[in-house]
Write a protein that holds these residues in place. Sequence first.
Motif, PDB file in Angstrom:
ATOM      1  N   SER A 209       0.526  -0.794  -0.336  1.00  0.00           N
ATOM      2  CA  SER A 209      -0.072   0.260   0.037  1.00  0.00           C
ATOM      3  C   SER A 209       1.094   1.134   0.102  1.00  0.00           C
ATOM      4  N   SER A 210       2.272   1.187   0.471  1.00  0.00           N
ATOM      5  CA  SER A 210       3.233   2.257  -0.014  1.00  0.00           C
ATOM      6  C   SER A 210       3.708   2.135  -0.933  1.00  0.00           C
ATOM      7  N   LEU A 211       3.907   1.601  -2.085  1.00  0.00           N
ATOM      8  CA  LEU A 211       4.746   1.990  -3.434  1.00  0.00           C
ATOM      9  C   LEU A 211       4.798   3.433  -3.547  1.00  0.00           C
ATOM     10  N   ASP A 212       3.850   3.598  -4.053  1.00  0.00           N
ATOM     11  CA  ASP A 212       3.181   5.085  -4.695  1.00  0.00           C
ATOM     12  C   ASP A 212       4.385   5.892  -3.985  1.00  0.00           C
ATOM     13  N   GLN A 213       4.692   5.445  -2.853  1.00  0.00           N
ATOM     14  CA  GLN A 213       5.308   6.606  -2.198  1.00  0.00           C
ATOM     15  C   GLN A 213       7.002   6.029  -1.473  1.00  0.00           C
ATOM     16  N   LEU A 214       7.163   4.711  -2.083  1.00  0.00           N
ATOM     17  CA  LEU A 214       8.657   4.629  -2.244  1.00  0.00           C
ATOM     18  C   LEU A 214       8.838   4.155  -3.617  1.00  0.00           C
ATOM     19  N   LEU A 215       8.930   4.198  -4.031  1.00  0.00           N
ATOM     20  CA  LEU A 215       8.806   3.601  -5.568  1.00  0.00           C
ATOM     21  C   LEU A 215       9.667   5.201  -6.076  1.00  0.00           C
ATOM     22  N   PRO A 216       8.883   6.275  -6.207  1.00  0.00           N
ATOM     23  CA  PRO A 216       9.944   7.748  -6.532  1.00  0.00           C
ATOM     24  C   PRO A 216      11.558   6.807  -5.793  1.00  0.00           C
ATOM     25  N   GLU A 217      11.627   6.857  -4.574  1.00  0.00           N
ATOM     26  CA  GLU A 217      12.898   6.644  -4.145  1.00  0.00           C
ATOM     27  C   GLU A 217      14.013   5.775  -3.949  1.00  0.00           C
ATOM     28  N   PHE A 218      12.722   4.173  -4.330  1.00  0.00           N
ATOM     29  CA  PHE A 218      14.055   3.308  -3.898  1.00  0.00           C
ATOM     30  C   PHE A 218      13.513   1.673  -5.478  1.00  0.00           C
ATOM     31  N   GLN A 219      14.017   1.261  -5.698  1.00  0.00           N
ATOM     32  CA  GLN A 219      14.135   0.132  -6.387  1.00  0.00           C
ATOM     33  C   GLN A 219      13.784  -0.661  -5.620  1.00  0.00           C
ATOM     34  N   ILE A 220      12.666  -1.606  -4.905  1.00  0.00           N
ATOM     35  CA  ILE A 220      12.410  -2.785  -4.353  1.00  0.00           C
ATOM     36  C   ILE A 220      13.018  -3.828  -5.082  1.00  0.00           C
ATOM     37  N   ALA A 221      12.878  -4.980  -4.017  1.00  0.00           N
ATOM     38  CA  ALA A 221      13.524  -6.090  -3.871  1.00  0.00           C
ATOM     39  C   ALA A 221      12.794  -6.283  -2.601  1.00  0.00           C
ATOM     40  N   HIS A 222      11.635  -7.453  -2.602  1.00  0.00           N
ATOM     41  CA  HIS A 222      10.708  -7.797  -1.539  1.00  0.00           C
ATOM     42  C   HIS A 222      10.175  -9.179  -1.481  1.00  0.00           C
ATOM     43  N   ILE A 223      11.322  -9.768  -0.520  1.00  0.00           N
ATOM     44  CA  ILE A 223      10.820 -11.704  -0.287  1.00  0.00           C
ATOM     45  C   ILE A 223       9.653 -11.692   0.627  1.00  0.00           C
ATOM     46  N   CYS A 224       8.495 -12.180  -0.335  1.00  0.00           N
ATOM     47  CA  CYS A 224       7.297 -11.995   0.931  1.00  0.00           C
ATOM     48  C   CYS A 224       7.040 -12.818   1.739  1.00  0.00           C
ATOM     49  N   GLY A 225       7.647 -14.495   1.513  1.00  0.00           N
ATOM     50  CA  GLY A 225       7.367 -15.463   1.673  1.00  0.00           C
ATOM     51  C   GLY A 225       6.192 -16.550   1.201  1.00  0.00           C
ATOM     52  N   GLN A 226       6.570 -17.919   1.587  1.00  0.00           N
ATOM     53  CA  GLN A 226       5.960 -18.867   0.339  1.00  0.00           C
ATOM     54  C   GLN A 226       3.923 -18.735   0.038  1.00  0.00           C
ATOM     55  N   GLY A 227       4.338 -18.405  -0.663  1.00  0.00           N
ATOM     56  CA  GLY A 227       2.867 -18.522  -0.961  1.00  0.00           C
ATOM     57  C   GLY A 227       2.063 -17.004  -1.024  1.00  0.00           C
ATOM     58  N   LYS A 228       2.759 -15.969  -0.387  1.00  0.00           N
ATOM     59  CA  LYS A 228       2.397 -14.611   0.327  1.00  0.00           C
ATOM     60  C   LYS A 228       2.500 -13.776  -0.881  1.00  0.00           C
ATOM     61  N   THR A 229       3.976 -13.701  -2.519  1.00  0.00           N
ATOM     62  CA  THR A 229       3.477 -13.193  -3.622  1.00  0.00           C
ATOM     63  C   THR A 229       1.794 -12.292  -3.982  1.00  0.00           C
ATOM     64  N   ASP A 230       2.322 -11.010  -4.144  1.00  0.00           N
ATOM     65  CA  ASP A 230       0.019 -10.926  -5.372  1.00  0.00           C
ATOM     66  C   ASP A 230       0.568 -10.340  -6.896  1.00  0.00           C
ATOM     67  N   SER A 231       0.413 -11.242  -7.269  1.00  0.00           N
ATOM     68  CA  SER A 231       0.588 -11.518  -8.736  1.00  0.00           C
ATOM     69  C   SER A 231      -0.219 -10.375  -9.396  1.00  0.00           C
ATOM     70  N   SER A 232      -1.135  -9.560  -8.991  1.00  0.00           N
ATOM     71  CA  SER A 232      -2.211  -8.680  -8.773  1.00  0.00           C
ATOM     72  C   SER A 232      -1.181  -6.935  -9.322  1.00  0.00           C
ATOM     73  N   ILE A 233       0.366  -7.354  -8.663  1.00  0.00           N
ATOM     74  CA  ILE A 233       0.730  -6.151  -8.333  1.00  0.00           C
ATOM     75  C   ILE A 233       2.297  -6.283  -9.589  1.00  0.00           C
ATOM     76  N   GLU A 234       1.879  -5.071 -10.876  1.00  0.00           N
ATOM     77  CA  GLU A 234       3.050  -5.210 -11.543  1.00  0.00           C
ATOM     78  C   GLU A 234       3.525  -4.007 -11.531  1.00  0.00           C
ATOM     79  N   ARG A 235       4.917  -3.767 -10.817  1.00  0.00           N
ATOM     80  CA  ARG A 235       5.398  -2.249 -10.869  1.00  0.00           C
ATOM     81  C   ARG A 235       7.066  -1.816 -11.817  1.00  0.00           C
TER      82      ARG A 235
END
Length: 360
Positions: A209-235
């Motif tokens: 929910s914070s990607l809009d604020q964070l992506l202008p400052e960072f590229q983000i590599a997110h290790i979410c945990g098994q079965g916890k990735t969100d395929s609806s998020i493509e940024r």
Amino acid sequence: MSAKRILFTGGGTAGHVIVNLALIPVFQKEGWEIDYIGSKDGIERRLIESLDSVTYHPISTGKLRRYISKENIKDPFKVLKGIMQAWHIIGKRKPAVVFSKGGFVSVPVIMAAKLRGVPAVIHESDFTPGLANKIAIPFAKKVLATFPETIDYLPEKKAEYVGAVIRDELFKGDKEKGLEMCGFTKEKPVLLIMGGSGGAEKINQTVHSSLDQLLPEFQIAHICGQGKTDSSIERNGYAQFEYVNEDLKDLFAATDFVLSRAGANAIFEFLALHKPMLLIPLSRSASRGDQIINANSFKEKNYARVMEEETLSEESLTGELFKLKKQAPVMIDHMKKYKSEKARGRVIEIIKAAGGAAAE
């Protein structure tokens, strides 16, 4: 008793396996035969069975709960079964020494080793000993500490401060490969987000929910945990993974900042790699509070910023990460004063000494 055989144990979380993964290759190179006792379906089985020339032995395990559950009635019987299974394995394989990284699977192994007269060495990563190690320590010959302050919580005659054992491979990462696996460029700093081997649901949700604020400052590599990735998020600038193993060294090489839980092994790896970190430890309601103590220790030494999970929100998360970015140069200066090179060598010396004739 074999002069060149060692038995490792530890599991339940990746943190209870990482140190073993750092030590096993050393003993392999020296020609030791290696056995590993773990649970039937824990993360340690997945991590260890992929190694060459390591024989994995699954045993029955209970879970050392601090809360009321009907499963607590069954667990003593599971532990007793595990002790008998470990007793048979140790009797058959005849290791010269047992090394334990902790976790509930290690308790029956250390008890069985004592019954068989095989010396055991325990490694405690956290600031204060966990419940499994508290139970196992009376049956061990030696207990090693990662934090110098931990010595105050351990039996004086058995305890030794050794520091953190860091995997050599983590220093051999390729930044270019790390950026490539994420689809990132060199134009913007990389923030690595990790929630422990099981992931962290609240952290994941707040990051999303914070990607809009964070992506202008960072590229983000997110290790979410098994079965916890969100395929609806493509940024652009955001890459998510369930789990990273072989390529973790490359991902670390590409990383500028870390947002993480405060498991001891992980944060000492970030420290050794000079990665400024924002730590969100597991709350006391979800743990014994060890991560809170670990995190505050790092904060006092100016290795990390810390925020409580109870205060986690879009606003607080982005604010802390922006502060981390500004504070990073000072943190790195403090981190460079920490030396981890001698820890692994000292642990190996202690293991061999405990094994007596096996080290000759």
